[in-house]
Design an enzyme around this catalytic site. Structure first.
Site, PDB file in Angstrom:
ATOM      1  N   ALA A  10       0.800  -1.237   0.000  1.00 19.94           N
ATOM      2  CA  ALA A  10       0.000   0.000   0.000  1.00 19.94           C
ATOM      3  C   ALA A  10       0.831   1.285   0.000  1.00 19.94           C
ATOM      4  CB  ALA A  10      -0.929   0.002   1.208  1.00 19.94           C
ATOM      5  N   ILE A  14       2.501   3.580  -6.924  1.00 21.25           N
ATOM      6  CA  ILE A  14       1.195   3.380  -7.562  1.00 21.25           C
ATOM      7  C   ILE A  14       0.131   3.095  -6.503  1.00 21.25           C
ATOM      8  CG2 ILE A  14      -0.136   1.884  -9.110  1.00 21.25           C
ATOM      9  CD1 ILE A  14       2.463   1.456 -10.744  1.00 21.25           C
ATOM     10  N   ALA A  15       0.466   2.213  -5.561  1.00 24.30           N
ATOM     11  CA  ALA A  15      -0.533   1.782  -4.569  1.00 24.30           C
ATOM     12  C   ALA A  15      -1.038   2.943  -3.720  1.00 24.30           C
ATOM     13  CB  ALA A  15       0.060   0.700  -3.672  1.00 24.30           C
ATOM     14  N   ARG A  35       5.406  -3.478   4.607  1.00 20.60           N
ATOM     15  CA  ARG A  35       6.357  -4.446   5.177  1.00 20.60           C
ATOM     16  C   ARG A  35       6.638  -4.180   6.639  1.00 20.60           C
ATOM     17  NH1 ARG A  35      11.031  -6.052   1.000  1.00 20.60           N
ATOM     18  NH2 ARG A  35      10.672  -4.096  -0.092  1.00 20.60           N
ATOM     19  N   THR A  82      -0.419  -5.107  -5.762  1.00 25.48           N
ATOM     20  CA  THR A  82       0.583  -4.287  -6.468  1.00 25.48           C
ATOM     21  C   THR A  82       2.003  -4.640  -6.036  1.00 25.48           C
ATOM     22  OG1 THR A  82       0.944  -2.443  -4.900  1.00 25.48           O
ATOM     23  CG2 THR A  82      -1.052  -2.342  -6.265  1.00 25.48           C
ATOM     24  N   SER A  84       5.531  -5.856  -5.447  1.00 22.60           N
ATOM     25  CA  SER A  84       6.514  -6.640  -6.207  1.00 22.60           C
ATOM     26  C   SER A  84       7.753  -5.771  -6.279  1.00 22.60           C
ATOM     27  CB  SER A  84       5.983  -6.894  -7.628  1.00 22.60           C
ATOM     28  OG  SER A  84       6.624  -7.991  -8.225  1.00 22.60           O
ATOM     29  N   TYR A 156      14.102  -7.957 -14.167  1.00 24.17           N
ATOM     30  CA  TYR A 156      12.860  -7.411 -13.606  1.00 24.17           C
ATOM     31  C   TYR A 156      11.683  -7.794 -14.520  1.00 24.17           C
ATOM     32  CZ  TYR A 156       9.058  -4.125 -13.032  1.00 24.17           C
ATOM     33  OH  TYR A 156       7.790  -3.585 -12.904  1.00 24.17           O
ATOM     34  N   LYS A 160       8.177 -10.222 -13.829  1.00 22.45           N
ATOM     35  CA  LYS A 160       6.768  -9.908 -14.091  1.00 22.45           C
ATOM     36  C   LYS A 160       6.127 -10.999 -14.965  1.00 22.45           C
ATOM     37  CE  LYS A 160       5.221  -6.643 -12.514  1.00 22.45           C
ATOM     38  NZ  LYS A 160       4.731  -6.539 -11.108  1.00 22.45           N
ATOM     39  N   VAL A 190       5.392   4.462 -15.733  1.00 17.95           N
ATOM     40  CA  VAL A 190       4.430   5.257 -14.976  1.00 17.95           C
ATOM     41  C   VAL A 190       5.102   6.531 -14.475  1.00 17.95           C
ATOM     42  CG1 VAL A 190       2.841   5.252 -13.025  1.00 17.95           C
ATOM     43  CG2 VAL A 190       3.292   3.120 -14.254  1.00 17.95           C
TER      44      VAL A 190
HETATM   45  P1  NDP Z   1       7.246   0.854  -5.636  1.00 20.63           P
HETATM   46  O1  NDP Z   1       8.640   0.400  -5.462  1.00 20.63           O
HETATM   47  O2  NDP Z   1       6.853   2.154  -5.075  1.00 20.63           O
HETATM   48  O3  NDP Z   1       6.242  -0.229  -5.124  1.00 20.63           O
HETATM   49  C1  NDP Z   1       6.582  -1.572  -4.931  1.00 20.63           C
HETATM   50  C2  NDP Z   1       5.871  -2.042  -3.702  1.00 20.63           C
HETATM   51  O4  NDP Z   1       6.147  -3.437  -3.510  1.00 20.63           O
HETATM   52  C3  NDP Z   1       6.349  -1.331  -2.437  1.00 20.63           C
HETATM   53  O5  NDP Z   1       5.243  -1.056  -1.621  1.00 20.63           O
HETATM   54  C4  NDP Z   1       7.253  -2.360  -1.795  1.00 20.63           C
HETATM   55  O6  NDP Z   1       7.325  -2.247  -0.385  1.00 20.63           O
HETATM   56  C5  NDP Z   1       6.524  -3.628  -2.166  1.00 20.63           C
HETATM   57  N1  NDP Z   1       7.388  -4.789  -2.020  1.00 20.63           N
HETATM   58  C6  NDP Z   1       8.533  -5.082  -2.670  1.00 20.63           C
HETATM   59  N2  NDP Z   1       9.044  -6.238  -2.217  1.00 20.63           N
HETATM   60  C7  NDP Z   1       8.200  -6.674  -1.250  1.00 20.63           C
HETATM   61  C8  NDP Z   1       8.182  -7.804  -0.381  1.00 20.63           C
HETATM   62  N3  NDP Z   1       9.146  -8.729  -0.417  1.00 20.63           N
HETATM   63  N4  NDP Z   1       7.144  -7.938   0.480  1.00 20.63           N
HETATM   64  C9  NDP Z   1       6.170  -7.005   0.544  1.00 20.63           C
HETATM   65  N5  NDP Z   1       6.136  -5.914  -0.242  1.00 20.63           N
HETATM   66  C10 NDP Z   1       7.135  -5.762  -1.118  1.00 20.63           C
HETATM   67  O7  NDP Z   1       6.998   0.859  -7.223  1.00 20.63           O
HETATM   68  P2  NDP Z   1       5.657   0.965  -8.065  1.00 20.63           P
HETATM   69  O8  NDP Z   1       4.571   1.571  -7.308  1.00 20.63           O
HETATM   70  O9  NDP Z   1       6.058   1.555  -9.353  1.00 20.63           O
HETATM   71  O10 NDP Z   1       5.342  -0.572  -8.325  1.00 20.63           O
HETATM   72  C11 NDP Z   1       4.099  -1.165  -7.988  1.00 20.63           C
HETATM   73  C12 NDP Z   1       3.817  -2.250  -8.980  1.00 20.63           C
HETATM   74  O11 NDP Z   1       3.699  -1.680 -10.276  1.00 20.63           O
HETATM   75  C13 NDP Z   1       4.904  -3.314  -9.073  1.00 20.63           C
HETATM   76  O12 NDP Z   1       4.257  -4.551  -9.227  1.00 20.63           O
HETATM   77  C14 NDP Z   1       5.625  -2.940 -10.373  1.00 20.63           C
HETATM   78  O13 NDP Z   1       6.222  -4.069 -10.958  1.00 20.63           O
HETATM   79  C15 NDP Z   1       4.475  -2.410 -11.198  1.00 20.63           C
HETATM   80  N6  NDP Z   1       4.800  -1.553 -12.322  1.00 20.63           N
HETATM   81  C16 NDP Z   1       5.417  -0.343 -12.140  1.00 20.63           C
HETATM   82  C17 NDP Z   1       5.654   0.465 -13.225  1.00 20.63           C
HETATM   83  C18 NDP Z   1       6.301   1.798 -13.101  1.00 20.63           C
HETATM   84  O14 NDP Z   1       6.686   2.366 -14.127  1.00 20.63           O
HETATM   85  N7  NDP Z   1       6.436   2.368 -11.918  1.00 20.63           N
HETATM   86  C19 NDP Z   1       5.296   0.060 -14.606  1.00 20.63           C
HETATM   87  C20 NDP Z   1       4.623  -1.198 -14.661  1.00 20.63           C
HETATM   88  C21 NDP Z   1       4.399  -1.957 -13.566  1.00 20.63           C
HETATM   89  P3  NDP Z   1       8.460  -1.315   0.280  1.00 20.63           P
HETATM   90  O15 NDP Z   1       7.943   0.089   0.101  1.00 20.63           O
HETATM   91  O16 NDP Z   1       8.488  -1.787   1.692  1.00 20.63           O
HETATM   92  O17 NDP Z   1       9.733  -1.565  -0.464  1.00 20.63           O
END
Ligand code: NDP
Length: 345
Positions: A10, A14-15, A35, A82, A84, A156, A160, A190
């Site tokens: 969250a 994006i989230a 986390r 979301t 990852s 990466y 996906k 994004v």
């Molecule tokens: P962020 O890095 O902001 O978000 C990734 C989120 O995943 C964070 O909240 C992170 O938590 C969480 N996360 C990573 N590893 C773990 C884990 N082991 N356990 C629990 N949570 C975890 O990037 P985005 O918002 O950009 O990415 C969100 C999604 O969008 C992802 O799936 C990404 O692949 C996808 N995406 C993003 C794009 C972009 O251009 N930004 C384009 C296309 C897809 P923490 O904050 O604690 O690290």
């Protein structure tokens, strides 16, 4: 109808927008996982959102912990997954990217089935699950799968692909069939404003353009989509009960030269890259950028323009996309707001 919607990861870029829009544009109750609940840097911007006090609950969960979501999904109607890892340069691509993406998705889906209440799952995939390079003359659609990435090439992107394949295989198992509706949203790069000071990987390019980190114009053409539209697409996918399958989520493809042109026109006080860097030089330099970033550059530089078809998301989810021009300008304004780029001279 008011629902309880769970958002994994969250606090992410994006989230956070998804959580905000759920709280401000719907009456749904929102549960989100982070986390570390004690890390105020990851939660304060969420708990201070409008309506958060009444309708937002945060819980702790790590993708790599088996059963982490079992308790958390009890009583939820929908899950937006979301979380990852979105990083390009990692030490161990299997451990740091593929495992959390793939095992995390399966962890989430097992918890969905065991909840007995979740009927809708929307997962954030990426255009990179469809391709990791442009193919001249081919407009990418939901029928395309990236077959080129692996642990060495664009790991990466590979994470996906693996996560999405695992999910589709999971729903085909007899014990999971028809238990829930599954939607994948596939955003391109994004951009747009952030709820926190953290600069997302996809936004770094705008930061690099105006801070002199990009010595010349790189021959890079990419699809863009605004983070506010990406959030809206996820929420529509929850609301529109006929939505199903994969959705290309992108506004337009632009060459980097056009991004620079727009920024230069609106924010003339920065020092911009002014000449095209030769592709051969960028390719050689890419070997000093780290494995993930280098590999991304080599699969994109000089490969031509991206074409894609976003008709399905427009038709099924009623999406209309903000102009890339607005997103690019809003991104820079936001980077300045957070002090992530200096003011113009
Ligand atoms: P962020 O890095 O902001 O978000 C990734 C989120 O995943 C964070 O909240 C992170 O938590 C969480 N996360 C990573 N590893 C773990 C884990 N082991 N356990 C629990 N949570 C975890 O990037 P985005 O918002 O950009 O990415 C969100 C999604 O969008 C992802 O799936 C990404 O692949 C996808 N995406 C993003 C794009 C972009 O251009 N930004 C384009 C296309 C897809 P923490 O904050 O604690 O690290």
């Amino acid at each position: 109808m008011t629902k309880t919607v769970f958002v994994t990861g969250a606090s992410g870029y994006i989230a956070s927008h998804i959580v905000e829009q759920l709280l401000t544009t719907t009456t749904h109750t929102v549960r989100g996982s982070v986390r570390n609940l004690k890390d105020a840097a990851k939660t304060a911007h969420l708990t201070s959102l409008p309506h958060a006090a009444e309708r937002l609950q945060l819980v702790e969960a790590d993708l790599t912990t088996d059963g982490a979501f079992n308790q958390a999904f009890q009583g939820c109607d929908a899950v937006i997954h979301t979380a990852s890892p979105y990083v390009l340069n990692v030490k161990d691509p299997q451990r740091d990217l593929v495992d959390p993406a793939e095992q995390g998705t399966l962890n989430v889906l097992r918890a969905v089935v065991s909840s007995g209440t979740v009927r809708t799952v929307v997962i954030t995939s990426s255009m990179v699950a469809m391709t990791d390079e442009p193919v001249p003359g081919h407009a990418f659609t939901e029928a395309d799968w990236n077959t080129k990435s692996n642990l060495k090439r664009n790991a990466y992107s590979y994470s996906k692909v693996r996560a999405e394949k695992a999910a589709w295989e999971f729903v085909e198992l007899p014990e999971n069939k028809d238990k829930f509706r599954l939607v994948f949203i596939h955003p391109f790069a994004v951009i747009g404003p952030s709820h926190t000071k953290t600069v997302n990987v996809s936004v770094e390019i705008i930061q690099e353009i105006v801070t002199g980190k990009m010595p010349g114009i790189v021959d890079l053409n990419f699809g863009y989509v605004d983070v506010r539209d990406v959030a809206r697409a996820h929420i529509r996918a929850v609301e529109v009960e006929t939505a199903q399958g994969r959705y290309v989520c992108a506004a337009e493809a632009w060459h980097l030269e056009k991004v620079i042109e727009v920024l230069k026109r609106e924010f003339p006080g920065y020092c911009y890259p002014s000449f095209r860097l030769p592709n051969a030089l960028v390719c050689v330099a890419s070997y000093f950028e780290g494995q993930g970033r280098g590999s991304f550059l080599r699969s994109h530089i000089g490969k031509g323009g991206y074409e894609f078809d976003n008709a399905k998301i427009k038709k099924d989810l009623g999406m209309e996309f903000m102009s890339v021009e607005t997103s690019v300008m809003d991104t820079l304004k936001d980077l300045r707001k957070w002090g992530n780029v200096p003011e113009e001279k």
